[in-house]
Design a protein around this motif. Structure first.
Motif, PDB file in Angstrom:
ATOM      1  N   ILE A 186       0.752  -1.235  -0.065  1.00 37.25           N
ATOM      2  CA  ILE A 186       0.100   0.181   0.133  1.00 37.25           C
ATOM      3  C   ILE A 186       0.890   1.458  -0.087  1.00 37.25           C
ATOM      4  O   ILE A 186       1.566   1.341   0.991  1.00 37.25           O
ATOM      5  CB  ILE A 186      -0.865   0.153   1.280  1.00 37.25           C
ATOM      6  N   ALA A 187       0.817   1.949  -1.147  1.00 34.67           N
ATOM      7  CA  ALA A 187       1.382   3.368  -1.251  1.00 34.67           C
ATOM      8  C   ALA A 187       0.574   4.451  -1.272  1.00 34.67           C
ATOM      9  O   ALA A 187      -0.693   4.355  -1.329  1.00 34.67           O
ATOM     10  CB  ALA A 187       1.983   3.196  -2.433  1.00 34.67           C
ATOM     11  N   GLU A 188       1.303   5.598  -0.814  1.00 36.64           N
ATOM     12  CA  GLU A 188       0.262   6.711  -1.023  1.00 36.64           C
ATOM     13  C   GLU A 188       0.715   7.595  -1.961  1.00 36.64           C
ATOM     14  O   GLU A 188       1.910   7.910  -2.343  1.00 36.64           O
ATOM     15  CB  GLU A 188       0.180   7.691   0.368  1.00 36.64           C
ATOM     16  N   ILE A 189      -0.112   8.213  -3.019  1.00 32.96           N
ATOM     17  CA  ILE A 189       0.133   9.248  -3.863  1.00 32.96           C
ATOM     18  C   ILE A 189      -0.631  10.431  -4.145  1.00 32.96           C
ATOM     19  O   ILE A 189      -1.802  10.384  -3.306  1.00 32.96           O
ATOM     20  CB  ILE A 189       0.079   8.454  -5.579  1.00 32.96           C
ATOM     21  N   GLY A 190      -0.396  11.553  -4.834  1.00 38.50           N
ATOM     22  CA  GLY A 190      -0.718  12.555  -4.664  1.00 38.50           C
ATOM     23  C   GLY A 190      -0.451  13.584  -3.767  1.00 38.50           C
ATOM     24  O   GLY A 190       0.562  13.325  -2.705  1.00 38.50           O
ATOM     25  N   ASN A 191      -0.795  15.055  -3.909  1.00 38.26           N
ATOM     26  CA  ASN A 191      -0.196  16.150  -2.928  1.00 38.26           C
ATOM     27  C   ASN A 191      -0.513  16.072  -1.591  1.00 38.26           C
ATOM     28  O   ASN A 191      -1.724  15.762  -1.266  1.00 38.26           O
ATOM     29  CB  ASN A 191      -0.864  17.206  -3.739  1.00 38.26           C
ATOM     30  N   ASP A 192       0.186  16.109  -0.751  1.00 38.75           N
ATOM     31  CA  ASP A 192       0.208  15.952   0.520  1.00 38.75           C
ATOM     32  C   ASP A 192       0.087  17.214   1.241  1.00 38.75           C
ATOM     33  O   ASP A 192      -0.158  17.414   2.365  1.00 38.75           O
ATOM     34  CB  ASP A 192       1.344  15.407   1.419  1.00 38.75           C
ATOM     35  N   GLY A 193      -0.360  18.272   0.526  1.00 37.42           N
ATOM     36  CA  GLY A 193      -0.625  19.475   1.079  1.00 37.42           C
ATOM     37  C   GLY A 193       0.370  20.463   1.245  1.00 37.42           C
ATOM     38  O   GLY A 193       0.288  21.793   1.671  1.00 37.42           O
ATOM     39  N   LYS A 194       1.527  20.175   1.157  1.00 31.87           N
ATOM     40  CA  LYS A 194       2.760  21.019   0.893  1.00 31.87           C
ATOM     41  C   LYS A 194       3.234  21.103  -0.337  1.00 31.87           C
ATOM     42  O   LYS A 194       3.130  20.420  -1.236  1.00 31.87           O
ATOM     43  CB  LYS A 194       3.819  20.032   1.576  1.00 31.87           C
ATOM     44  N   GLY A 195       3.452  22.540  -0.781  1.00 31.28           N
ATOM     45  CA  GLY A 195       3.977  22.955  -2.003  1.00 31.28           C
ATOM     46  C   GLY A 195       2.895  23.074  -2.973  1.00 31.28           C
ATOM     47  O   GLY A 195       1.542  22.699  -2.661  1.00 31.28           O
ATOM     48  N   PHE A 196       3.050  23.731  -4.070  1.00 37.12           N
ATOM     49  CA  PHE A 196       2.070  23.924  -4.989  1.00 37.12           C
ATOM     50  C   PHE A 196       1.446  22.546  -5.893  1.00 37.12           C
ATOM     51  O   PHE A 196       2.685  21.819  -5.937  1.00 37.12           O
ATOM     52  CB  PHE A 196       2.551  24.955  -6.166  1.00 37.12           C
ATOM     53  N   ALA A 197       0.528  22.428  -5.905  1.00 40.11           N
ATOM     54  CA  ALA A 197      -0.291  21.393  -6.934  1.00 40.11           C
ATOM     55  C   ALA A 197      -1.281  21.708  -7.737  1.00 40.11           C
ATOM     56  O   ALA A 197      -1.945  22.519  -7.229  1.00 40.11           O
ATOM     57  CB  ALA A 197      -0.537  20.124  -6.122  1.00 40.11           C
ATOM     58  N   PHE A 198      -1.581  21.337  -8.885  1.00 34.53           N
ATOM     59  CA  PHE A 198      -2.904  21.405  -9.539  1.00 34.53           C
ATOM     60  C   PHE A 198      -4.066  20.690  -8.785  1.00 34.53           C
ATOM     61  O   PHE A 198      -3.461  19.758  -8.074  1.00 34.53           O
ATOM     62  CB  PHE A 198      -2.701  21.284 -10.916  1.00 34.53           C
ATOM     63  N   ASP A 199      -5.335  21.147  -9.021  1.00 36.08           N
ATOM     64  CA  ASP A 199      -6.204  20.335  -8.238  1.00 36.08           C
ATOM     65  C   ASP A 199      -6.282  18.984  -8.460  1.00 36.08           C
ATOM     66  O   ASP A 199      -6.706  18.125  -7.832  1.00 36.08           O
ATOM     67  CB  ASP A 199      -7.758  21.108  -8.757  1.00 36.08           C
ATOM     68  N   CYS A 200      -5.867  18.406  -9.620  1.00 34.38           N
ATOM     69  CA  CYS A 200      -6.050  17.101 -10.297  1.00 34.38           C
ATOM     70  C   CYS A 200      -4.876  16.184  -9.315  1.00 34.38           C
ATOM     71  O   CYS A 200      -5.015  15.036  -9.704  1.00 34.38           O
ATOM     72  CB  CYS A 200      -5.870  17.011 -11.720  1.00 34.38           C
ATOM     73  N   GLU A 201      -4.026  16.873  -8.878  1.00 33.36           N
ATOM     74  CA  GLU A 201      -3.022  16.021  -8.102  1.00 33.36           C
ATOM     75  C   GLU A 201      -3.578  15.746  -6.516  1.00 33.36           C
ATOM     76  O   GLU A 201      -2.835  15.103  -6.062  1.00 33.36           O
ATOM     77  CB  GLU A 201      -1.751  16.764  -8.120  1.00 33.36           C
ATOM     78  N   THR A 202      -4.794  15.942  -6.194  1.00 28.45           N
ATOM     79  CA  THR A 202      -5.399  15.875  -4.933  1.00 28.45           C
ATOM     80  C   THR A 202      -6.567  14.863  -5.149  1.00 28.45           C
ATOM     81  O   THR A 202      -7.304  15.032  -6.330  1.00 28.45           O
ATOM     82  CB  THR A 202      -5.657  17.145  -4.269  1.00 28.45           C
ATOM     83  N   PRO A 203      -7.218  14.439  -4.070  1.00 29.32           N
ATOM     84  CA  PRO A 203      -6.250  14.308  -2.676  1.00 29.32           C
ATOM     85  C   PRO A 203      -5.326  13.126  -2.818  1.00 29.32           C
ATOM     86  O   PRO A 203      -5.270  12.223  -3.602  1.00 29.32           O
ATOM     87  CB  PRO A 203      -7.583  13.973  -1.698  1.00 29.32           C
ATOM     88  N   ARG A 204      -4.495  13.342  -1.852  1.00 31.70           N
ATOM     89  CA  ARG A 204      -3.637  11.978  -1.554  1.00 31.70           C
ATOM     90  C   ARG A 204      -4.191  11.037  -0.916  1.00 31.70           C
ATOM     91  O   ARG A 204      -5.251  11.162  -0.178  1.00 31.70           O
ATOM     92  CB  ARG A 204      -2.462  12.617  -0.536  1.00 31.70           C
ATOM     93  N   HIS A 205      -4.021   9.939  -1.753  1.00 30.29           N
ATOM     94  CA  HIS A 205      -4.875   8.786  -1.356  1.00 30.29           C
ATOM     95  C   HIS A 205      -4.048   7.510  -1.387  1.00 30.29           C
ATOM     96  O   HIS A 205      -2.868   7.483  -2.213  1.00 30.29           O
ATOM     97  CB  HIS A 205      -5.958   8.648  -2.587  1.00 30.29           C
ATOM     98  N   ARG A 206      -4.538   6.219  -0.811  1.00 29.29           N
ATOM     99  CA  ARG A 206      -3.674   4.975  -0.862  1.00 29.29           C
ATOM    100  C   ARG A 206      -4.050   4.483  -2.232  1.00 29.29           C
ATOM    101  O   ARG A 206      -5.138   4.320  -2.786  1.00 29.29           O
ATOM    102  CB  ARG A 206      -4.191   4.158   0.288  1.00 29.29           C
ATOM    103  N   VAL A 207      -3.143   3.648  -2.587  1.00 35.00           N
ATOM    104  CA  VAL A 207      -2.981   2.674  -3.826  1.00 35.00           C
ATOM    105  C   VAL A 207      -2.148   1.387  -3.395  1.00 35.00           C
ATOM    106  O   VAL A 207      -1.396   1.454  -2.739  1.00 35.00           O
ATOM    107  CB  VAL A 207      -2.244   3.265  -5.113  1.00 35.00           C
ATOM    108  N   LEU A 208      -2.683   0.433  -4.286  1.00 37.60           N
ATOM    109  CA  LEU A 208      -2.269  -0.968  -4.016  1.00 37.60           C
ATOM    110  C   LEU A 208      -1.359  -1.326  -5.058  1.00 37.60           C
ATOM    111  O   LEU A 208      -1.771  -1.392  -6.320  1.00 37.60           O
ATOM    112  CB  LEU A 208      -3.217  -1.861  -3.881  1.00 37.60           C
ATOM    113  N   LEU A 209      -0.010  -1.722  -4.905  1.00 38.05           N
ATOM    114  CA  LEU A 209       0.947  -1.974  -5.821  1.00 38.05           C
ATOM    115  C   LEU A 209       1.382  -3.264  -5.749  1.00 38.05           C
ATOM    116  O   LEU A 209       1.773  -3.616  -4.694  1.00 38.05           O
ATOM    117  CB  LEU A 209       2.076  -0.927  -5.793  1.00 38.05           C
ATOM    118  N   GLN A 210       1.503  -3.987  -6.715  1.00 37.93           N
ATOM    119  CA  GLN A 210       2.132  -5.126  -7.065  1.00 37.93           C
ATOM    120  C   GLN A 210       3.883  -4.925  -6.863  1.00 37.93           C
ATOM    121  O   GLN A 210       4.050  -3.933  -7.193  1.00 37.93           O
ATOM    122  CB  GLN A 210       1.742  -6.119  -8.114  1.00 37.93           C
TER     123      GLN A 210
END
Ligand code: FE2
Length: 414
Positions: A186-210
């Protein structure tokens, strides 16, 4: 960050970023700046005016009392796609706008810059500061587009004009190909609220990677020549059906700006026609070509979650000097060249992250309404300003487009 600090940082960053746009058009003549090579591309002059319109429309008119429009019709001419703002000139006919002249557009820019300096000298709210920061990143996006669009224009000209004749092409050897293994889970991707990001980079969320592996570097021009020589463009079984149809109808036989002379391959660059550097990353290939290449190598394209998870764990600096402006051979240990040479096509479509909401107001049209029929590219290219680059950045284009500095990095599941 305290509001005072944010405003001061914006005031410091504003003019250098704006000035770089003007620097990019210094080598161009009036005609170069006015012509539109394809409906996808825009004239350089239009980019200069549109980025100024963005500040005028979203920042100055609502927030600087007494601001005077530079011209009553510029809102119509230089609105790109914001339905909430009003009517606009047709995108495919931007090249018909021989007026205003380039000089008049540069005067428009100074008018906007002077008003922005006045605004930045005052106390601005956090909301206005956020809009100014968005405007600066928007300007940097268009700096990249200005260069890719000029290259698109010059690549169609048999005289092979150069943006800068003396532009040095990076030399050196690419690292030997190897796989870099990455642990799944389980990893997290997306902007964590620090620094600039476009709206589409949010929200930070969990993903499952093989468990997976990424190539240590992007695919090189030399490897692409091998793909071509092995019949890659003539082997339907390597291609997605839509990609095969596009390749046949468009007559694809090589990357967009390549041409053969005798036994050698040449490509159009911002420095004019140059010998293809086999060690440099291949660019100006579509998602469909990238996918076919990966199939030829018995591999695949990474998902954007795989790409970001691997990139976020890298400690490498983003070292693009903003003046090299050509992909350079990627060398070094581990994953290299993630942000500096070519955007890397991923296997992910551009769709909203879980929990994404389109922001209210006209700027909500910035990304959300394009979340259909486009594939995500990650990283950054040789023409992406380095201060505009980050691991969470989601660039996107339709899968058949090939006028950006777009390449690929192979992936496989372990
Ligand atoms: Fe724009």
């Amino acid at each position: 960050m305290a509001l005072d600090d944010l405003t001061e940082r914006l005031a410091t960053r504003f003019q250098p970023i704006r000035d770089r746009s003007a620097w990019l058009v210094e080598p161009l003549n009036e005609a170069d700046a006015a012509v539109q090579s394809t409906p996808d591309a825009s004239p350089a002059k239009w980019h200069l005016a549109h980025t100024s319109w963005f500040f005028e429309t979203f920042v100055l008119i609502p927030n600087l009392p007494g601001y005077c429009h530079f011209h009553p019709l510029f809102g119509y001419l230089f609105n790109s796609y914001y339905d909430a703002v009003g009517a606009r000139w047709t995108r495919s006919q931007r090249g018909l706008l021989t007026r205003p002249t380039l000089e008049e557009v540069l005067v428009y820019r100074r008018h906007v810059d002077n008003a922005m300096a006045e605004l930045l000298a005052s106390d601005v709210s956090r909301e206005v500061a956020a809009l100014i920061l968005l405007g600066l990143h928007h300007e940097q996006q268009h700096q990249e587009l200005l260069l890719t669009d000029i290259l698109s224009l010059f690549a169609r000209n048999p005289l092979c004009p150069a943006w800068h004749k003396e532009l040095a092409m990076p030399a050196g050897k690419a690292a030997a190909f190897c796989w870099v293994e990455c642990a799944g889970g389980i990893a997290e991707i997306g902007n964590d609220g620090k620094g600039f990001a476009f709206d589409c980079e949010t929200p930070r969320h969990r993903v499952l990677l093989q468990d997976y592996a990424l190539a240590n570097r992007a695919v090189t021009c030399g490897e692409w020549i091998d793909f071509m020589a092995d019949g890659g463009y003539r082997t339907a079984s390597l291609w997605l059906a839509d990609g095969w149809t596009a390749s046949i109808s468009e007559g694809w036989q090589c990357p967009a700006y390549w041409q053969r002379q005798g036994d050698d391959w040449y490509e159009m660059t911002l420095g004019g026609l140059r010998l293809v550097n086999r060690e440099a990353p291949v660019s100006q290939v579509s998602f469909y070509e990238a996918d076919a290449f990966a199939a030829w190598r018995g591999a695949r394209l990474p998902t954007e979650a795989e790409w970001e998870s691997a990139a976020a764990s890298q400690t490498q600096q983003i070292t693009n000097d903003d003046r090299t402006l050509a992909p350079k051979p990627q060398s070094g240990e581990g994953l290299t060249g993630l942000f500096t040479d070519v955007w890397e096509w991923t296997a992910s479509s551009f769709r909203p992250y879980p929990g994404f909401h389109i922001p209210p107001g006209a700027v909500g049209e910035y990304n959300g309404k394009f979340m259909s029929g486009q594939m995500v590219m990650r990283g950054g290219s040789c023409v992406t300003p380095s201060s505009h680059t980050r691991a969470t950045y989601r660039n996107f284009f339709q899968p058949e487009k090939r006028w950006q500095f777009s390449g690929l990095r192979l992936a496989r599941t372990l």
